[in-house]
Design an enzyme around this catalytic site. Structure first.
Site, PDB file in Angstrom:
ATOM      1  N   ASP A 265       0.423  -0.572   9.785  1.00  0.00           N
ATOM      2  CA  ASP A 265       0.017   0.352   8.723  1.00  0.00           C
ATOM      3  C   ASP A 265      -0.399  -0.411   7.472  1.00  0.00           C
ATOM      4  O   ASP A 265       0.358  -1.208   6.930  1.00  0.00           O
ATOM      5  CB  ASP A 265       1.188   1.288   8.396  1.00  0.00           C
TER       6      ASP A 265
ATOM      7  N   TYR B 164      -2.693  -2.053  -1.013  1.00  0.00           N
ATOM      8  CA  TYR B 164      -1.561  -2.944  -0.776  1.00  0.00           C
ATOM      9  C   TYR B 164      -1.927  -4.376  -1.154  1.00  0.00           C
ATOM     10  O   TYR B 164      -2.809  -4.997  -0.545  1.00  0.00           O
ATOM     11  CB  TYR B 164      -1.121  -2.892   0.685  1.00  0.00           C
TER      12      TYR B 164
ATOM     13  N   SER C 156      -1.721  11.593   3.976  1.00  0.00           N
ATOM     14  CA  SER C 156      -0.415  11.090   3.567  1.00  0.00           C
ATOM     15  C   SER C 156       0.025  11.853   2.330  1.00  0.00           C
ATOM     16  O   SER C 156      -0.792  12.106   1.428  1.00  0.00           O
ATOM     17  CB  SER C 156      -0.497   9.584   3.263  1.00  0.00           C
TER      18      SER C 156
END
Length: 303
Positions: free
Chosen positions: A47, A52, A147
């Site tokens: 994931d 990130y 999400s």
């Protein structure tokens, strides 16, 4: 490692996936060891998100694994888009640009799954649909999901999106049980009866959407595993975990996996030994009594 079907897709994924948010802190050599350890344990799901490490996590992942080789076929790779500095952006331009940049960083031709990361108040479902159609037609994205969305937000998107939304990634842990609490406390005046998420757990089961649990070992104050600030829950996890030869972190994951919604748990550890402990929980099935015992110990009264 137990495999589950991801939503309505034909993807069979490990019920424990590796979250790569902090991979930007590793060297390529260290990341290689992390990824190989995951594959050795049967973890085939990785994931990512464009934010990130500001993209660095995807870069390090690709440095660790040559995704142009046959190993790509052994992996299910997911990434997320939509979070920008100070705002959210589901515009067609941003979605497509972010996917192209993720593919470049990952050095792969396609994402198995793309998620919309957090709800954009200014989202135009028609524009999202155009982006998804273009990405699917080009072969750059094979499946889609969301999400941190509630049922009405999902239904609004589905009004125009042609593809199935197969995933909803939501925060869930022993110490963060919001999506479960309201269902248990129906018709009471207890604080836990407040429905903050639109019955998203039941909705996901009705719509065959896989819930992916993020932050499975965190409470509001941070990681609760083996944390002296959370003595009661750690004592209970240890008591029950000893029966299954699990440490506290493994038992916390087993508690999530016990739910009949067939939840996939995303763990973010970059420590190979810790991932082994999580992996041991993959096929453990807690009893009903043990599940509720942990739930009550976490501070959730049963009406």
């Amino acid at each position: 490692m137990k495999k589950i079907q991801l939503g309505t897709s034909d993807l069979m994924v490990s019920n424990i996936g590796l979250g790569c948010m902090s991979m930007n802190r590793l060297t390529a050599k260290e990341a290689t060891a992390v990824v190989q350890n995951a594959l050795d344990l049967g973890v085939n799901f990785f994931d990512h998100a464009d934010i990130y490490g500001k993209g660095k996590s995807e870069e390090v992942f690709s440095e660790a694994v040559d995704l142009r080789s046959s190993i790509r076929d052994k992996m299910i790779i997911q990434s997320k888009v939509g979070i920008r500095t100070g705002y959210y952006d589901f515009s067609k331009k941003h979605i497509i640009q972010s996917v192209n940049e993720s593919l470049s960083r990952l050095k792969t031709d396609y994402l198995d799954i793309l998620l919309l990361h957090r709800p954009d108040a200014l989202a135009e479902p028609e524009e999202v649909a155009e982006a998804f159609n273009e990405l699917e037609k080009s072969g750059k994205v094979r499946h889609f999901g969301v999400s941190n969305h509630n049922p009405m937000q999902i239904d609004l998107l589905k009004k125009t999106i042609e593809q199935d939304l197969i995933v909803n990634q939501l925060q869930l842990s022993v110490m963060h049980t919001g999506i479960i609490d309201a269902g248990i406390n129906v018709n009471t005046k207890h604080e836990n009866a407040i429905n903050r998420d639109g019955s998203v757990l039941d909705y996901s089961r009705l719509k065959d959407m896989t819930i992916q649990a993020w932050s499975p070992v965190k409470a509001e104050g941070g990681v609760f595993i083996d944390n002296d600030a959370y003595p009661e829950i750690n004592a209970k996890l240890k008591e029950i975990g000893e029966k299954y030869e699990l440490d506290n972190s493994g038992t916390a994951v087993a508690w999530i996996l016990r739910h009949p919604a067939r939840i996939q748990t995303i763990v973010g550890t970059m420590t190979p030994e810790r991932l082994k402990q999580y992996a041991q929980a993959s096929e453990v099935v807690l009893s009903r009594e043990e599940w509720y015992d942990i739930y009550r110990t976490a501070g959730n009264p049963i009406p």
